[in-house]
Design an enzyme around this catalytic site. Sequence first.
Site, PDB file in Angstrom:
ATOM      1  N   HIS A 145      41.759  41.166  46.224  1.00  0.00           N
ATOM      2  CA  HIS A 145      40.427  41.371  45.648  1.00  0.00           C
ATOM      3  C   HIS A 145      40.549  41.737  44.163  1.00  0.00           C
ATOM      4  O   HIS A 145      39.867  41.151  43.313  1.00  0.00           O
ATOM      5  CB  HIS A 145      39.689  42.467  46.406  1.00  0.00           C
ATOM      6  N   GLN A 251      26.356  46.010  37.347  1.00  0.00           N
ATOM      7  CA  GLN A 251      27.726  46.514  37.168  1.00  0.00           C
ATOM      8  C   GLN A 251      28.353  46.002  35.872  1.00  0.00           C
ATOM      9  O   GLN A 251      28.980  46.755  35.128  1.00  0.00           O
ATOM     10  CB  GLN A 251      28.570  46.070  38.374  1.00  0.00           C
TER      11      GLN A 251
END
Length: 442
Positions: A145, A251
Amino acid sequence: MKAINETHDPALKSWIESAESRDSDFPLQNLPLAVFRRKGKVEAFRGGVGIGDQILDLGATANTGVLKGDAAIAAAACGASELNSFMAMGPKFWSALRLALSRALREGADAQAALSGCLVAQADSEYDVPARIGDFTDFYTSLFHATNIGAQFRPDNPLLPNYKWVPIGYHGRSSSIRVSGDTFPRPIGQLRAADVEQPQLGPCQRLDYELELGIFIGTGNERGQPIPIGEAESHVFGVCLLNDWSARDIQAWEYQPLGPFLSKNFASTLSPWIVTMEALAPYRVPFSRPAGDPSPLPYLDSAQMRESGAFDIHLEVSLETAHMRKHGRPAVRLSTTSYRHAYWTIGQMVTHHTVGGCNLRAGDLLGTGTLSGPSLDQAGALIELTTGGKRALSLPDGETRTYLEDGDAVIIRGRCEKQGAARIGFGECRGTVLPALPLWHP
Ligand code: CA
């Protein structure tokens, strides 16, 4: 507690028939805990154990007098509306309750008559968050990830130099954690288009899920007294499914220099069931790192951890759009992976969290971070599956997705299976995105 014992015997059968169904997540070898109450009744939430399609009410079980000693004390503690007191009791009591329940729920057990009246059908129940979560810490333990995300922002240098040394994490928000069945409005925040100087306040356009596991802390530690790696797992009560929803556009604008804020604090969703560390014992696998990677620093390393510090938990994420629901279509699976691919273990998370003197408390929650596997089809978030929204996923009936749309439900499931062991599951973690609330204009 880490060892295999009689409670793991795959030959065990329960007098509760539904526990013997091949596809049941909750055979006798699992015995996960939740906090539940009967739907539509004015009654308190309390602790229960999942068995087949039933819940054994633990407070009621304590009142029957069938359990003795530590198991009876443990069951009585589970009668509370939060499992914190039971979690704080430690492995001796967790294990005593598991063994006593395993024996009492076995085929032919004398306790059957007394305990039959303590069962509530899962179909007639609703759940709450199983513990009072004082603090939530979200880690970043999947190398895959971290690399996939890093590649989108820094193609030449996807992985930052600290990643293989420090279990990266940040302190999250516990107030907005809810249990499966959760619905929440699309978050609102500051968004800034790439070619515009001034940001705007508006609904998130790049809403994502994150496939994670949640780690519940059992016994805590005193401030200033770190938990050594050899003791770390004995402080862990169990594991649940966790969807840590993320607003990628909010974000991108807010995360520097201190990390995510509003992009992560609006909602996180848990499965109601916590599978205990003891139940997970048969599915342990060695923890290893790719050849050439640095060994963890000594405080994060141990022989036991290398031998069996990781867990083979199969995970899958499905998407059910409003269209699928309306037309009776099943949810579509987006990806599958295993927790065994994580770069940092549960024990390492606990030890690193406390090494500076931080105290953990019973009921604290650690998130593993998005659990992506080695190949892109094993990714645990849309930002990876769609390469940052550049490549839409095709769904049945001509629907497509880059990020989540209003009405989308995301469903996470988990299970463990292995030759010579029972198949156990985690139930499901489902959450649904609602339209954003009308904007507030100052
Ligand atoms: Ca996360």
